[in-house]
Scaffold this motif. Structure first.
Motif, PDB file in Angstrom:
ATOM      1  N   GLN A 147      33.712 -23.415  -3.207  1.00  0.00           N
ATOM      2  CA  GLN A 147      33.143 -24.429  -2.325  1.00  0.00           C
ATOM      3  C   GLN A 147      34.239 -25.181  -1.578  1.00  0.00           C
ATOM      4  O   GLN A 147      34.099 -25.463  -0.381  1.00  0.00           O
ATOM      5  CB  GLN A 147      32.296 -25.416  -3.137  1.00  0.00           C
ATOM      6  CG  GLN A 147      31.004 -24.846  -3.670  1.00  0.00           C
ATOM      7  CD  GLN A 147      30.163 -25.908  -4.353  1.00  0.00           C
ATOM      8  OE1 GLN A 147      30.115 -27.060  -3.924  1.00  0.00           O
ATOM      9  NE2 GLN A 147      29.503 -25.525  -5.430  1.00  0.00           N
ATOM     10  N   VAL A 148      35.297 -25.514  -2.280  1.00  0.00           N
ATOM     11  CA  VAL A 148      36.419 -26.202  -1.627  1.00  0.00           C
ATOM     12  C   VAL A 148      36.976 -25.344  -0.498  1.00  0.00           C
ATOM     13  O   VAL A 148      37.260 -25.840   0.605  1.00  0.00           O
ATOM     14  CB  VAL A 148      37.525 -26.541  -2.650  1.00  0.00           C
ATOM     15  CG1 VAL A 148      38.773 -27.064  -1.952  1.00  0.00           C
ATOM     16  CG2 VAL A 148      37.018 -27.577  -3.649  1.00  0.00           C
ATOM     17  N   ASP A 149      37.117 -24.046  -0.754  1.00  0.00           N
ATOM     18  CA  ASP A 149      37.663 -23.157   0.263  1.00  0.00           C
ATOM     19  C   ASP A 149      36.756 -23.097   1.488  1.00  0.00           C
ATOM     20  O   ASP A 149      37.220 -23.161   2.634  1.00  0.00           O
ATOM     21  CB  ASP A 149      37.847 -21.758  -0.328  1.00  0.00           C
ATOM     22  CG  ASP A 149      38.409 -20.765   0.681  1.00  0.00           C
ATOM     23  OD1 ASP A 149      39.533 -20.995   1.160  1.00  0.00           O
ATOM     24  OD2 ASP A 149      37.721 -19.785   0.978  1.00  0.00           O
ATOM     25  N   LEU A 150      35.436 -22.996   1.265  1.00  0.00           N
ATOM     26  CA  LEU A 150      34.494 -22.925   2.383  1.00  0.00           C
ATOM     27  C   LEU A 150      34.466 -24.234   3.175  1.00  0.00           C
ATOM     28  O   LEU A 150      34.573 -24.235   4.406  1.00  0.00           O
ATOM     29  CB  LEU A 150      33.093 -22.601   1.865  1.00  0.00           C
ATOM     30  CG  LEU A 150      32.791 -21.148   1.529  1.00  0.00           C
ATOM     31  CD1 LEU A 150      31.403 -21.027   0.916  1.00  0.00           C
ATOM     32  CD2 LEU A 150      32.884 -20.275   2.763  1.00  0.00           C
ATOM     33  N   LEU A 151      34.317 -25.347   2.463  1.00  0.00           N
ATOM     34  CA  LEU A 151      34.174 -26.628   3.145  1.00  0.00           C
ATOM     35  C   LEU A 151      35.447 -27.039   3.867  1.00  0.00           C
ATOM     36  O   LEU A 151      35.399 -27.700   4.907  1.00  0.00           O
ATOM     37  CB  LEU A 151      33.761 -27.705   2.139  1.00  0.00           C
ATOM     38  CG  LEU A 151      32.352 -27.553   1.562  1.00  0.00           C
ATOM     39  CD1 LEU A 151      32.111 -28.572   0.456  1.00  0.00           C
ATOM     40  CD2 LEU A 151      31.293 -27.694   2.649  1.00  0.00           C
ATOM     41  N   SER A 152      36.594 -26.665   3.320  1.00  0.00           N
ATOM     42  CA  SER A 152      37.845 -27.044   3.976  1.00  0.00           C
ATOM     43  C   SER A 152      38.019 -26.314   5.305  1.00  0.00           C
ATOM     44  O   SER A 152      38.770 -26.782   6.172  1.00  0.00           O
ATOM     45  CB  SER A 152      39.036 -26.749   3.051  1.00  0.00           C
ATOM     46  OG  SER A 152      39.159 -25.348   2.826  1.00  0.00           O
TER      47      SER A 152
END
Length: 241
Positions: A147-152
């Motif tokens: 999720q961090v990778d996508l949202l960033s």
């Protein structure tokens, strides 16, 4: 000429010898089976040494105090993870210590989510890296890292309104929201609505939904000021964009 006849006792001896040979062949006993090897019994296991319950209680107290102070991995020799592992060195599989390490990971996950809410992506990754140091196999780490990778890498569009425009249901606010609703209907989009009250937020959502299109708008609502609509468009995972 005088005929020669064997003596009676000689013939008898030959007959007896023949019978003895035949009898030995007929009655020859089979070879004896080898005896099974002797197995020495294993010595009984030594009983485990008794735990020092007073020491365990002290270590657990130190671990709980460090956890309450958010000393999760640092300082290295006075952290919650350090003290829980000291307990496990003395009492392997101690349930309270195992659960304690799990709570340390859960705390890092909470801190990572808070960093994500503030779009502090580097901090979120750091929290997850530290959680992995405690338990790399925890099921909550990898999904959150994704999720961090996508949202960033996501694109963000915002619409800011004044509190008076929303409270008065001003026509200009209606038009702004309806036009912005086109962004809210885009594929892979997530919508967040901030407003001064639940009623204001629901009204803002209704105006967004007036935008043409069939894709249903799903939105999260936060109470706060000033009113704001944020559309987050996630990257396409197939092409990494």
């Amino acid at each position: 000429m005088q005929s020669i006849h064997p003596k009676p006792y000689v013939a008898t001896a030959f007959v007896a010898l023949a019978l003895l040979v035949v009898g030995c062949k007929a009655q020859q006993a089979p070879a004896p089976e080898p005896e099974p090897p002797t197995v020495s019994p294993e010595p009984p296991a030594e009983p485990a040494p008794p735990f020092d319950q007073a020491l365990l209680a002290q270590l657990l107290w130190l671990a709980e105090a460090a956890l309450a102070a958010d000393q999760l991995l640092t300082p290295e020799s006075n952290s919650a993870a350090y003290w829980y592992r000291e307990v496990l060195d003395l009492a392997p599989d101690h349930p309270q210590a195992l659960r304690g390490l799990e709570r340390v990971v859960e705390r890092y996950i909470v801190l990572a989510r808070r960093a994500m809410d503030g779009e502090r992506w580097s901090s979120a990754r750091t929290m997850l890296d530290r959680a992995s140091v405690v338990d790399a196999k925890h099921p909550g780490i990898d999904p959150l890292r994704q999720q961090v990778d996508l949202l960033s890498r996501a694109e963000r569009l915002t619409l800011a309104l004044t509190a008076e425009e929303v409270r008065s249901r001003a026509p200009v606010a209606r038009r702004k929201l309806e036009n912005f609703g086109n962004n809210a209907r885009l594929p892979r989009s997530r919508v967040s609505i901030r407003a001064g009250s639940d009623a204001d937020a629901r009204w803002m959502y209704q105006q967004l939904a007036l935008a043409p299109g069939e894709r249903r708008i799903r939105a999260g609502i936060d109470i706060g000021l000033p009113p704001l609509v944020t559309v987050t468009i996630l990257p396409n995972q197939e092409n990494g964009r």
